[in-house]
Design a protein around this motif. Sequence first.
Motif, PDB file in Angstrom:
ATOM      1  N   UNK A  56       0.859  -1.185   0.000  1.00 27.04           N
ATOM      2  CA  UNK A  56       0.000   0.000   0.000  1.00 27.04           C
ATOM      3  C   UNK A  56       0.892   1.229   0.000  1.00 27.04           C
ATOM      4  N   UNK A  57       0.336   2.334  -0.506  1.00 23.83           N
ATOM      5  CA  UNK A  57       1.062   3.593  -0.452  1.00 23.83           C
ATOM      6  C   UNK A  57       0.067   4.734  -0.346  1.00 23.83           C
ATOM      7  N   UNK A  58       0.516   5.828   0.254  1.00 29.20           N
ATOM      8  CA  UNK A  58      -0.300   7.042   0.362  1.00 29.20           C
ATOM      9  C   UNK A  58       0.656   8.213   0.457  1.00 29.20           C
ATOM     10  N   UNK A  59       0.214   9.378  -0.032  1.00 29.46           N
ATOM     11  CA  UNK A  59       1.079  10.550  -0.047  1.00 29.46           C
ATOM     12  C   UNK A  59       0.403  11.738   0.616  1.00 29.46           C
ATOM     13  N   UNK A  60       1.234  12.631   1.136  1.00 28.51           N
ATOM     14  CA  UNK A  60       0.759  13.867   1.734  1.00 28.51           C
ATOM     15  C   UNK A  60       1.931  14.622   2.317  1.00 28.51           C
ATOM     16  N   UNK A  78      -3.584  11.358   6.267  1.00 29.48           N
ATOM     17  CA  UNK A  78      -4.596  12.427   6.295  1.00 29.48           C
ATOM     18  C   UNK A  78      -4.168  13.514   7.256  1.00 29.48           C
ATOM     19  N   UNK A  79      -4.383  14.754   6.851  1.00 32.80           N
ATOM     20  CA  UNK A  79      -4.155  15.904   7.729  1.00 32.80           C
ATOM     21  C   UNK A  79      -2.765  15.891   8.379  1.00 32.80           C
ATOM     22  N   UNK A  80      -1.739  15.514   7.610  1.00 37.00           N
ATOM     23  CA  UNK A  80      -0.374  15.524   8.118  1.00 37.00           C
ATOM     24  C   UNK A  80      -0.035  14.385   9.059  1.00 37.00           C
ATOM     25  N   UNK A  81      -0.859  13.354   9.104  1.00 30.79           N
ATOM     26  CA  UNK A  81      -0.607  12.217   9.993  1.00 30.79           C
ATOM     27  C   UNK A  81      -0.745  10.903   9.229  1.00 30.79           C
ATOM     28  N   UNK A  82      -0.025   9.889   9.712  1.00 26.58           N
ATOM     29  CA  UNK A  82      -0.111   8.535   9.168  1.00 26.58           C
ATOM     30  C   UNK A  82      -0.875   7.706  10.177  1.00 26.58           C
ATOM     31  N   UNK A  83      -1.921   7.028   9.722  1.00 26.45           N
ATOM     32  CA  UNK A  83      -2.681   6.144  10.614  1.00 26.45           C
ATOM     33  C   UNK A  83      -2.686   4.733  10.043  1.00 26.45           C
ATOM     34  N   UNK A 109       6.691  10.954  15.636  1.00 26.86           N
ATOM     35  CA  UNK A 109       6.315  10.450  16.957  1.00 26.86           C
ATOM     36  C   UNK A 109       4.998   9.719  16.857  1.00 26.86           C
ATOM     37  N   UNK A 110       4.932   8.634  17.539  1.00 30.65           N
ATOM     38  CA  UNK A 110       3.668   7.909  17.619  1.00 30.65           C
ATOM     39  C   UNK A 110       2.810   8.621  18.646  1.00 30.65           C
ATOM     40  N   UNK A 111       1.662   9.148  18.200  1.00 27.34           N
ATOM     41  CA  UNK A 111       0.845   9.986  19.079  1.00 27.34           C
ATOM     42  C   UNK A 111      -0.254   9.218  19.792  1.00 27.34           C
TER      43      UNK A 111
END
Length: 192
Positions: free
Chosen positions: A82-86, A145-150, A182-184
């Motif tokens: 899988x891949x995603x960009x932002x 999404x919104x500057x975060x990786x989930x 950082x893992x939030x």
Amino acid sequence: MQHPAVPELAHTTARPIHWLATAAALAAVIGGSAVLQPDPANAAQSGSKPHSRTAPAPAPAPDPTSVDFPLDCGAVDSVVKKKASGDLDGDGKPETVAVVHCEAGSGTPPDAVYVITRAGSGKPRVVATLVDPKERLNVSDFAVRDGAVTATLLGYSSPNVPRCCPDREDKAKWRWNDGTFERTDPAAARSI
């Protein structure tokens, strides 16, 4: 009405040649105005540079297929699952996050999650590892999404659990903070 003392003027009688000359002159004016357009008006404060009419095209996100991943797959190749960009670090340029594992004919190989960036026009490269394959996890519900990786991380509670059937699930979220990811969300695994 014309005064009788003034002789009849020659140009008061319209002939076809007059109409033709008028039509030709009108066509020339219209054609000339279509070709000779004035420069567009640019409102700018004095002393400032005029702005370009078009914004520069955004940089493309790095392509994960052209990256050498730090993944030891032996004789088989790595596969981008899988891949995603932002834009993760707020610099206006997109990063690509890739879920990668070794190609396997059967079974469920562990996944790795890598952040890829490109400096200028150079070759894309891995700049961060969010999930190491040594953790023996699989990734599902992956997004940027919104500057975060989930992601949802699937794992095993013990070595006795068959590798086909993970029995632990963990929701994870990473954000760029002070030069590192950082893992939030706390790593709170739960049974499936």
